[in-house]
Design a protein around this motif. Structure first.
Motif, mmCIF file in Angstrom:
data_model
loop_
_atom_site.group_PDB
_atom_site.id
_atom_site.type_symbol
_atom_site.label_atom_id
_atom_site.label_comp_id
_atom_site.label_asym_id
_atom_site.label_seq_id
_atom_site.Cartn_x
_atom_site.Cartn_y
_atom_site.Cartn_z
ATOM 1 N N HIS A 52 91.309 32.054 17.518
ATOM 2 C CA HIS A 52 91.271 30.517 16.783
ATOM 3 C C HIS A 52 91.764 29.612 18.437
ATOM 4 C CE1 HIS A 52 92.604 33.534 14.091
ATOM 5 N NE2 HIS A 52 93.719 34.849 15.010
ATOM 6 N N GLN A 53 90.756 29.405 19.497
ATOM 7 C CA GLN A 53 90.705 27.768 19.695
ATOM 8 C C GLN A 53 89.193 27.322 19.795
ATOM 9 O OE1 GLN A 53 93.506 26.934 21.676
ATOM 10 N NE2 GLN A 53 94.997 28.057 21.156
ATOM 11 N N ILE A 54 89.095 26.449 19.499
ATOM 12 C CA ILE A 54 87.843 25.828 19.282
ATOM 13 C C ILE A 54 87.484 25.172 20.882
ATOM 14 C CG2 ILE A 54 87.040 24.134 18.684
ATOM 15 C CD1 ILE A 54 87.915 26.021 16.407
ATOM 16 N N GLN A 55 86.178 26.040 21.151
ATOM 17 C CA GLN A 55 85.676 25.492 22.562
ATOM 18 C C GLN A 55 84.156 24.340 22.245
ATOM 19 O OE1 GLN A 55 85.598 27.763 26.117
ATOM 20 N NE2 GLN A 55 87.330 29.134 25.362
ATOM 21 N N LYS A 56 84.435 23.303 22.986
ATOM 22 C CA LYS A 56 83.019 22.719 22.637
ATOM 23 C C LYS A 56 82.742 22.681 24.080
ATOM 24 C CE LYS A 56 85.238 18.595 19.670
ATOM 25 N NZ LYS A 56 85.184 17.379 19.872
ATOM 26 N N MET A 57 80.774 22.755 24.030
ATOM 27 C CA MET A 57 80.052 23.286 25.331
ATOM 28 C C MET A 57 79.249 21.769 25.419
ATOM 29 S SD MET A 57 81.358 25.856 25.924
ATOM 30 C CE MET A 57 82.012 27.532 24.811
ATOM 31 N N LEU A 58 78.963 20.705 26.619
ATOM 32 C CA LEU A 58 78.118 20.603 27.284
ATOM 33 C C LEU A 58 76.272 21.306 28.101
ATOM 34 C CD1 LEU A 58 79.941 17.241 27.525
ATOM 35 C CD2 LEU A 58 78.248 17.861 25.575
ATOM 36 N N ASP A 59 75.098 21.298 27.451
ATOM 37 C CA ASP A 59 73.959 22.428 27.760
ATOM 38 C C ASP A 59 73.351 21.035 28.583
ATOM 39 O OD1 ASP A 59 75.649 24.733 27.210
ATOM 40 O OD2 ASP A 59 74.775 24.227 25.428
ATOM 41 N N TYR A 60 73.370 21.577 29.478
ATOM 42 C CA TYR A 60 72.333 20.378 30.432
ATOM 43 C C TYR A 60 71.486 21.140 31.618
ATOM 44 C CZ TYR A 60 76.204 17.244 29.536
ATOM 45 O OH TYR A 60 76.947 15.295 29.355
ATOM 46 N N THR A 61 70.269 20.972 31.584
ATOM 47 C CA THR A 61 69.222 21.469 32.352
ATOM 48 C C THR A 61 69.011 20.409 33.718
ATOM 49 O OG1 THR A 61 67.321 22.174 32.926
ATOM 50 C CG2 THR A 61 67.678 20.009 31.015
ATOM 51 N N ASP A 62 67.658 21.502 34.680
ATOM 52 C CA ASP A 62 67.817 20.229 35.708
ATOM 53 C C ASP A 62 69.310 19.777 36.684
ATOM 54 O OD1 ASP A 62 65.162 20.159 35.083
ATOM 55 O OD2 ASP A 62 65.793 18.871 33.836
ATOM 56 N N MET A 63 69.950 20.723 36.501
ATOM 57 C CA MET A 63 70.810 20.361 37.625
ATOM 58 C C MET A 63 71.188 21.273 39.091
ATOM 59 S SD MET A 63 72.914 18.699 35.825
ATOM 60 C CE MET A 63 74.355 18.208 36.294
ATOM 61 N N SER A 64 72.249 22.217 40.133
ATOM 62 C CA SER A 64 72.336 22.114 40.899
ATOM 63 C C SER A 64 73.187 23.216 41.726
ATOM 64 C CB SER A 64 70.780 21.859 42.194
ATOM 65 O OG SER A 64 71.952 21.083 42.197
ATOM 66 N N LEU A 65 73.340 23.805 41.717
ATOM 67 C CA LEU A 65 74.318 24.268 42.733
ATOM 68 C C LEU A 65 73.927 25.010 44.116
ATOM 69 C CD1 LEU A 65 77.014 25.431 42.188
ATOM 70 C CD2 LEU A 65 76.571 27.973 41.504
ATOM 71 N N PHE A 66 74.699 24.588 45.092
ATOM 72 C CA PHE A 66 74.028 24.857 46.931
ATOM 73 C C PHE A 66 72.837 25.053 46.223
ATOM 74 C CE2 PHE A 66 78.220 28.480 46.081
ATOM 75 C CZ PHE A 66 79.369 27.005 46.365
ATOM 76 N N ASP A 67 71.964 24.149 46.274
ATOM 77 C CA ASP A 67 70.843 23.403 46.281
ATOM 78 C C ASP A 67 69.178 24.393 45.766
ATOM 79 O OD1 ASP A 67 71.109 21.885 48.878
ATOM 80 O OD2 ASP A 67 71.419 23.064 50.267
ATOM 81 N N THR A 68 70.102 25.167 45.096
ATOM 82 C CA THR A 68 69.082 25.467 44.011
ATOM 83 C C THR A 68 69.671 25.292 42.350
ATOM 84 O OG1 THR A 68 70.296 27.920 45.595
ATOM 85 C CG2 THR A 68 68.800 28.317 43.303
ATOM 86 N N ALA A 69 68.368 25.364 41.825
ATOM 87 C CA ALA A 69 67.830 24.739 40.945
ATOM 88 C C ALA A 69 68.501 25.644 39.342
ATOM 89 C CB ALA A 69 66.599 24.280 40.460
ATOM 90 N N CYS A 70 69.808 24.616 38.870
ATOM 91 C CA CYS A 70 70.188 26.290 37.541
ATOM 92 C C CYS A 70 70.591 25.389 36.272
ATOM 93 C CB CYS A 70 72.116 25.798 38.220
ATOM 94 S SG CYS A 70 71.879 26.584 39.378
ATOM 95 N N ASP A 71 70.480 25.666 35.652
ATOM 96 C CA ASP A 71 71.600 24.652 34.130
ATOM 97 C C ASP A 71 72.529 25.154 34.421
ATOM 98 O OD1 ASP A 71 68.484 24.136 33.145
ATOM 99 O OD2 ASP A 71 68.399 26.334 31.709
ATOM 100 N N LEU A 72 73.234 24.324 33.560
ATOM 101 C CA LEU A 72 75.078 23.715 33.491
ATOM 102 C C LEU A 72 75.194 23.665 32.060
ATOM 103 C CD1 LEU A 72 77.689 23.674 35.218
ATOM 104 C CD2 LEU A 72 77.062 21.409 35.244
ATOM 105 N N THR A 73 76.550 24.650 32.471
ATOM 106 C CA THR A 73 77.658 24.072 30.423
ATOM 107 C C THR A 73 78.567 24.176 30.386
ATOM 108 O OG1 THR A 73 76.124 26.347 29.327
ATOM 109 C CG2 THR A 73 78.052 25.346 28.431
ATOM 110 N N LEU A 74 79.226 22.730 30.627
ATOM 111 C CA LEU A 74 80.567 22.493 30.658
ATOM 112 C C LEU A 74 81.305 22.572 29.426
ATOM 113 C CD1 LEU A 74 79.646 18.759 32.654
ATOM 114 C CD2 LEU A 74 79.995 20.731 33.336
ATOM 115 N N CYS A 75 82.776 23.366 29.430
ATOM 116 C CA CYS A 75 82.981 23.884 28.627
ATOM 117 C C CYS A 75 84.645 23.029 28.201
ATOM 118 C CB CYS A 75 84.015 25.227 28.811
ATOM 119 S SG CYS A 75 82.359 26.301 29.740
ATOM 120 N N PHE A 76 84.781 22.890 27.290
ATOM 121 C CA PHE A 76 86.314 21.768 27.196
ATOM 122 C C PHE A 76 86.946 22.609 26.276
ATOM 123 C CE2 PHE A 76 83.043 19.553 28.392
ATOM 124 C CZ PHE A 76 83.355 18.852 29.270
#
Length: 425
Positions: A61-85
């Motif tokens: 019963h809780q609404i979460q919003k998501m922003l999905d991005y591509t062409d991001m990186s983590l520890f010098d490795t290419a990734c997609d990224l989802t930010l959750c709110f």
């Protein structure tokens, strides 16, 4: 009662401890963002990044919003990224390596370099929950069907800096887009559950509506008789109840024949003797009801069902009463076999009778092993999260549910019947 038990178990995953100095490398996944920052604020800040989707989902019963991005990186490795709110702002960052730029082992090495050894590790996931990015934070690593996911989450639901416990607070958990799959070599405890040929003792398994008994005599140069698998001797860690405990002692006479069968194979030059044990069930056995030992039945009275457990050592018996909730009578036993493992077993009664059967396995890395076994019995789960799996659409009859919980000190397997109409305290 089911919802209350689930809520309590989920709170086991919430670890709150003091602040410590965090390295710059440890904070890299945050990209300078602050927890609970606003949705529009961060969207504007990421205006130059490649946004591929904006979406919403509802959970508890809780609404979460998501922003999905591509062409991001983590520890010098290419990734997609989802930010959750959630309604309070940013609560999580999910990095997705769906292009398989590195495998699970490689990602585990990267994360261990920054955050040290995981606090909990299974065959397809690992977690760091001792505040790796500051107070009330966790890091999770998942090996999913789509690739590897690294999740960084706040473990509180509010930006309130006092961090006071909130009643009935919803604790955000990572979004898992595809099922977790095994990624490392099975542990010894999981192998013992799945490979019964290495066990050389006999135990007797009594199932509901039928008895499976294997009595084997010593033989030489003959084919071995089928035996059932003896559970391992893992110690069970159980929490002492805070309520008053009524203990009792019973004298029970039982007899079990335990032997070892030897099968002999001979080559031209040498003779090798190998101990062999297999598990044999009648073809008519319904494994969905294996958890109902000795003819246990849902809604059976406490006196009747207790008598069926007389062969096992009872640890506790006590009643809990909480205002507005059904009263519960709890009976806990040790060294109870279920699917080839020695467990602690807890029976839960309300005024309706037996409504819950729970098994506790102290093997903290056996969550995936249990999940695999119960999938074979009950089919695909209705819900999968990183720390629990659920079959909640009547898997063992009307109004029933089955759960597997990954706890800090082991795994819990729970079978529940509908307790609607139980007497309220």
């Amino acid at each position: 009662m089911k919802k209350n038990i689930i809520a309590v178990l989920m709170l086991f995953m919430l670890i709150i401890s003091g602040c410590s100095e965090i390295s710059e490398d440890a904070l890299l996944p945050m990209m300078g963002l602050e927890w609970f920052a606003g949705y529009e604020e961060i969207k504007n800040r990421f205006g130059s990044e490649t946004l591929i989707a904006e979406r919403e989902k509802e959970e508890n019963h809780q609404i979460q919003k998501m922003l999905d991005y591509t062409d991001m990186s983590l520890f010098d490795t290419a990734c997609d990224l989802t930010l959750c709110f959630n309604q309070n702002g940013l609560i999580g960052l999910n990095y997705h390596d769906t292009e398989h730029n590195d495998d699970y082992r490689g990602w585990l090495d990267k994360i261990e370099t920054v955050y040290g050894m995981p606090d909990e590790e299974g065959t397809g996931m690992a977690s760091w929950y001792q505040n790796p990015l500051g107070k009330n934070t966790s890091v999770y690593l998942f090996n999913l069907e789509e690739g590897v996911q690294i999740s960084i989450y706040a473990t509180v639901d509010s930006p309130d800096k006092s961090y006071q416990k909130q009643e009935n607070a919803y604790i955000p958990v990572p979004e898992i887009r595809t099922p977790i799959v095994s990624a490392v070599t099975e542990t010894a405890s999981e192998t013992e559950m799945q490979n019964t040929e290495e066990t050389t003792s006999v135990s007797t398994a009594v199932l509901r509506r039928q008895t499976v008994t294997s009595t084997v005599q010593n033989q030489e140069d003959t084919e071995p008789e089928p035996e059932t698998d003896k559970p391992d001797n893992s110690e069970i860690l159980s929490e002492q109840p805070e309520t008053s405990v009524t203990s009792f002692t019973e004298t029970v006479q039982t007899s079990t024949t335990t032997t070892t069968t030897s099968g002999t194979s001979t080559s031209a030059e040498t003779s090798v003797t190998t101990a062999v044990t297999t598990v044999s069930f009648p073809e008519t056995a319904d494994r969905k009801e294996d958890f109902l030992l000795n003819g246990l039945e849902f809604y059976g009275s406490a006196e009747t069902e207790k008598s069926k457990m007389s062969a096992y050592t009872q640890l506790y018996e006590y009643q809990t009463e909480e205002a507005g909730q059904p009263w519960e009578l709890i009976m806990e036993y040790e060294n109870v076999p279920y699917l080839g493992k020695n467990c602690n077993a807890v029976l839960c009664f309300t005024s309706l009778g037996l409504v819950g059967v729970n098994y506790f396995d102290a093997g903290i890395s056996s969550y995936s092993g249990w999940t695999k076994q119960l999938r074979e019995i009950y089919g695909a789960p209705d819900e999968i999260q990183y720390d629990y799996t659920a079959w909640n659409h009547n898997p063992i009859g009307d109004g029933t549910a089955v759960y597997i919980f990954a706890l800090e000190n082991g795994v819990q397997i729970s079978f529940f019947a509908d307790d609607t109409g139980s007497e309220i305290t």
